[in-house]
Design a protein around this motif. Structure first.
Motif, short mmCIF file in Angstrom:
data_model
loop_
_atom_site.label_atom_id
_atom_site.label_comp_id
_atom_site.label_asym_id
_atom_site.label_seq_id
_atom_site.Cartn_x
_atom_site.Cartn_y
_atom_site.Cartn_z
N VAL A 50 -27.47 4.20 -5.31
CA VAL A 50 -27.15 5.04 -6.48
C VAL A 50 -25.91 4.47 -7.18
CG1 VAL A 50 -26.67 7.38 -7.30
CG2 VAL A 50 -28.11 7.05 -5.28
N VAL A 51 -24.92 4.09 -6.39
CA VAL A 51 -23.69 3.51 -6.97
C VAL A 51 -24.05 2.29 -7.82
CG1 VAL A 51 -21.56 2.27 -6.41
CG2 VAL A 51 -22.19 4.31 -5.10
N GLN A 52 -24.89 1.45 -7.27
CA GLN A 52 -25.26 0.22 -7.99
C GLN A 52 -25.99 0.56 -9.30
OE1 GLN A 52 -27.02 -2.57 -5.31
NE2 GLN A 52 -26.53 -4.32 -6.60
N ARG A 53 -26.85 1.55 -9.22
CA ARG A 53 -27.59 1.97 -10.40
C ARG A 53 -26.65 2.42 -11.52
NH1 ARG A 53 -30.88 6.66 -10.46
NH2 ARG A 53 -30.75 6.94 -8.22
N PHE A 54 -25.52 2.99 -11.13
CA PHE A 54 -24.57 3.50 -12.12
C PHE A 54 -23.49 2.46 -12.46
CE2 PHE A 54 -26.68 7.36 -11.08
CZ PHE A 54 -26.51 8.19 -12.17
N GLY A 55 -23.71 1.23 -12.04
CA GLY A 55 -22.74 0.17 -12.37
C GLY A 55 -21.41 0.33 -11.65
N GLY A 56 -21.46 0.89 -10.44
CA GLY A 56 -20.21 1.18 -9.72
C GLY A 56 -19.86 0.12 -8.68
N SER A 57 -18.84 0.44 -7.88
CA SER A 57 -18.39 -0.44 -6.80
C SER A 57 -18.54 0.28 -5.47
CB SER A 57 -16.93 -0.82 -7.02
OG SER A 57 -16.42 -1.44 -5.85
N ILE A 58 -18.94 -0.47 -4.43
CA ILE A 58 -19.09 0.15 -3.10
C ILE A 58 -17.76 0.23 -2.36
CG2 ILE A 58 -21.51 -0.55 -2.88
CD1 ILE A 58 -20.41 -2.61 -0.72
N SER A 59 -16.72 -0.35 -2.92
CA SER A 59 -15.39 -0.15 -2.34
C SER A 59 -14.37 -0.05 -3.46
CB SER A 59 -15.02 -1.28 -1.39
OG SER A 59 -13.71 -1.05 -0.91
N ALA A 60 -13.97 1.17 -3.75
CA ALA A 60 -13.03 1.37 -4.87
C ALA A 60 -11.61 1.01 -4.46
CB ALA A 60 -13.10 2.81 -5.34
N GLU A 61 -11.23 1.39 -3.21
CA GLU A 61 -9.83 1.14 -2.83
C GLU A 61 -9.64 0.79 -1.37
OE1 GLU A 61 -7.49 4.62 -3.67
OE2 GLU A 61 -8.51 5.83 -2.16
N HIS A 62 -10.60 1.06 -0.52
CA HIS A 62 -10.38 0.83 0.92
C HIS A 62 -10.63 -0.60 1.35
CE1 HIS A 62 -10.88 5.39 1.89
NE2 HIS A 62 -9.70 5.09 1.40
N GLY A 63 -11.24 -1.39 0.50
CA GLY A 63 -11.51 -2.78 0.86
C GLY A 63 -12.84 -2.91 1.61
N ILE A 64 -13.06 -4.11 2.12
CA ILE A 64 -14.34 -4.43 2.74
C ILE A 64 -14.20 -4.53 4.26
CG2 ILE A 64 -16.10 -6.26 2.93
CD1 ILE A 64 -16.23 -4.57 0.33
N GLY A 65 -13.08 -5.09 4.74
CA GLY A 65 -12.86 -5.23 6.18
C GLY A 65 -14.07 -5.81 6.87
N GLN A 66 -14.41 -5.24 8.03
CA GLN A 66 -15.68 -5.63 8.67
C GLN A 66 -16.76 -4.59 8.39
OE1 GLN A 66 -15.65 -5.25 13.10
NE2 GLN A 66 -13.47 -4.84 12.86
N TYR A 67 -16.31 -3.42 7.94
CA TYR A 67 -17.20 -2.28 7.78
C TYR A 67 -18.25 -2.51 6.69
CZ TYR A 67 -18.22 2.77 7.40
OH TYR A 67 -18.81 4.00 7.39
N ARG A 68 -17.82 -3.17 5.60
CA ARG A 68 -18.72 -3.27 4.44
C ARG A 68 -19.16 -4.71 4.16
NH1 ARG A 68 -19.76 1.72 3.94
NH2 ARG A 68 -18.17 3.21 3.27
N VAL A 69 -18.93 -5.61 5.09
CA VAL A 69 -19.24 -7.02 4.83
C VAL A 69 -20.71 -7.22 4.46
CG1 VAL A 69 -19.37 -9.33 5.84
CG2 VAL A 69 -17.40 -7.90 6.29
N ALA A 70 -21.59 -6.66 5.27
CA ALA A 70 -23.02 -6.89 5.04
C ALA A 70 -23.46 -6.27 3.72
CB ALA A 70 -23.83 -6.32 6.20
N GLU A 71 -22.95 -5.07 3.45
CA GLU A 71 -23.33 -4.39 2.20
C GLU A 71 -22.86 -5.17 0.98
OE1 GLU A 71 -25.81 -2.30 2.11
OE2 GLU A 71 -24.78 -0.61 1.17
#
Ligand SMILES: Cc1cc2nc3c(=O)[nH]c(=O)nc-3n(C[C@H](O)[C@H](O)[C@H](O)COP(=O)(O)OP(=O)(O)OC[C@H]3O[C@@H](n4cnc5c(N)ncnc54)[C@H](O)[C@@H]3O)c2cc1C
Length: 467
Positions: free
Chosen positions: A406-427
């Motif tokens: 849904v975020v992508q559909r709305f032109g958004g970002s999957i990490s606004a401020e927390h960063g990617i770390g290891q948690y969001r690498v694959a995404e």
């Protein structure tokens, strides 16, 4: 292993025994992240006390090809500051580098080492009548190195921008152990590439931030805090636009919280919301160096109420009451933790699309997991929502994909401020355009050719891609 013994003995030679932790009990807190999602096992924890010691550790790690995981306050939300479970990664803690090197109230700058706690830096600036505007609920533990390395956002981004907007200079230790001193106290510096930008928000994957020059602002003399209930997210946006038109950039924060989120805080911390119930709440803070702010805020909020953007509201009568209102906002994350497991999202969408995004995300979640409880709150004025789903983490991947679609559909970002770390690498790897990922990889390879700086964070480990 022989080489480990040699490495550790050389590490002790460089840092002394106080600078090296090996006992598993002493290493425990360095091995797990704040959310307790990522449990690692450090080979050793190195605690250098100055930049030259940091460079010495990095040089030694390069010689022995040992990976380095930088760690500051370990409050990061993306598992970036903890090692993997291999027992082969060194945690480099900046906690002993905690000197405030200078504060200049005229040039409005402050130079801090990476291990200075954010709150300590804020207080030191305030003592000189100056404001270090980065502010977040973890400020009593988060350290300046981590703040810079994650490009932290927080509560005052609306007016002052993210950390990036406040960093004037950096000192970094590169993966080849070179110390690069860019600690310039300059407002204007267009001489060549602004290389520090690459390190801000790089989450320890390019080098170690050892010190920073931060921009300060005048300390506001007056601040006004108000809590309002609003019928729906569109009204919250209308409210913000209305008060922005009247108060201009005096508004430092505009936070939106679901009634459900406040319910969690009330349940777990015994706090009470002081206004009538509503589906959504907005916490607004305005600050100014000039007088007359309170009257102006009262007038602006009065207009918003008249126009139906808000249902009810309260303006704090004292500093203490303002702090109590802020507690309602700042305790949400902890309350969520006390309530049970959750799958968190830290997303941003273009500000005007927030109401439509919320409708679409709620519908998508209702289809995936009917009846799921959603704890949604965030920095309305920045288009940044923490859209957290209170479900067991075993469904995390599925939930992430649905919300991020849904975020992508709305032109958004999957990490606004927390960063990617290891948690969001694959995404991130899945969703970013290949050209952007390739460019990022080129930057990483150019600065860290051996891949020893925080491997597997921000970008996938190389082996994961088969090269
Ligand atoms: C209750 C709570 C509320 C929070 N609210 C917010 C918020 O509103 N906004 C927000 O943006 N964040 C928020 N956070 C997340 C977190 O506080 C920030 O990301 C903060 O900047 C992390 O600082 P730290 O010192 O704890 O860094 P750490 O957790 O130690 O490290 C974070 C990352 O930076 C790297 N790193 C740390 N120090 C260095 C260094 N010196 N050089 C190179 N790399 C380094 C680490 O390897 C890791 O990848 C919150 C966290 C909590 C627990």
């Amino acid at each position: 292993m022989m080489s480990d013994a040699a490495f550790l003995s050389r590490l002790r030679e460089k840092l002394g025994t106080t600078g090296v932790l090996m006992d598993p009990a002493q290493c425990e807190s360095y091995a797990i992240d704040w959310r307790r999602l990522f449990q690692g096992k450090p080979l050793v924890v190195a605690r250098p006390s100055n930049t030259h010691e940091v460079a010495a550790v990095v040089a030694l790690c390069r010689d022995y090809q040992i990976a380095i995981v930088p760690q500051a306050g370990n409050t990061g939300m993306a598992g970036g500051a903890v090692p993997d479970a291999s027992g082969r990664e060194l945690v480099l803690s900046l906690a002993r580098m905690n000197t405030i090197r200078s504060i200049d109230p005229v040039g409005m700058t402050m130079e801090v080492e990476a291990g200075v706690i954010l709150k300590t830096a804020q207080d030191a600036a305030a003592a000189q009548g100056r404001l270090l505007p980065v502010s977040l609920a973890a400020e009593g533990s988060a350290m300046m190195g981590g703040i810079v390395a994650t490009n932290a956002g927080g509560l005052n981004v609306l007016r002052y921008g993210m950390t990036r907007a406040l960093v004037l200079g950096l000192e970094v230790v590169l993966p080849d152990a070179t110390i690069v001193n860019g600690l310039r106290h300059l407002r204007k510096d267009n001489a060549g590439y602004d290389w520090k930008q690459v390190f801000i928000g790089s989450e320890g994957t390019l080098g170690i931030v050892t010190a920073a020059v931060m921009r300060l602002l005048p300390q506001p003399k007056d601040s006004v805090t108000a809590l309002l209930s609003v019928p729906h997210p569109q009204a919250a946006l209308d409210l913000l636009a209305c008060v922005q038109s009247e108060l201009g950039d005096s508004i430092t924060a505009c936070e939106m919280m679901a009634g459900f989120s406040l319910g969690l805080v009330e349940k777990h911390f015994g706090l009470r919301r002081p206004i009538a119930d509503g589906e959504w709440f907005v916490l607004i803070e305005a600050a100014s160096t000039l007088s007359g702010l309170r009257e102006a805020t009262e007038t602006a909020l009065g207009h918003a109420l008249q126009r139906g953007f808000a249902l009810d509201g309260i303006i704090a009568e004292s500093g203490r009451q303002a702090a109590e209102l802020w507690q309602l906002r700042e305790r949400i994350t902890e309350s969520e933790g006390k309530e049970g497991k959750s799958v968190k999202h830290d997303v941003s969408v273009p500000i005007p699309l927030i109401p439509a995004f919320l409708r679409a995300a709620d519908e998508a979640m209702a289809r995936l997991l009917p009846g799921t409880r959603i704890n949604c709150f965030g920095h309305l004025g920045d288009g940044n929502l923490h859209y957290n789903i209170l479900v067991d983490r075993h469904t995390a991947d599925e939930v992430n994909v649905v919300v991020h679609d849904v975020v992508q559909r709305f032109g958004g970002s999957i990490s606004a401020e927390h960063g990617i770390g290891q948690y969001r690498v694959a995404e991130l790897d899945r969703r970013r355009a290949p050209e952007e990922q390739i460019l990022s990889r080129k930057i990483k390879d150019a600065i860290d050719p051996d891949g020893l700086m925080n491997p597997g964070k921000v970008l996938p480990r190389k082996s994961a891609h088969g090269h």
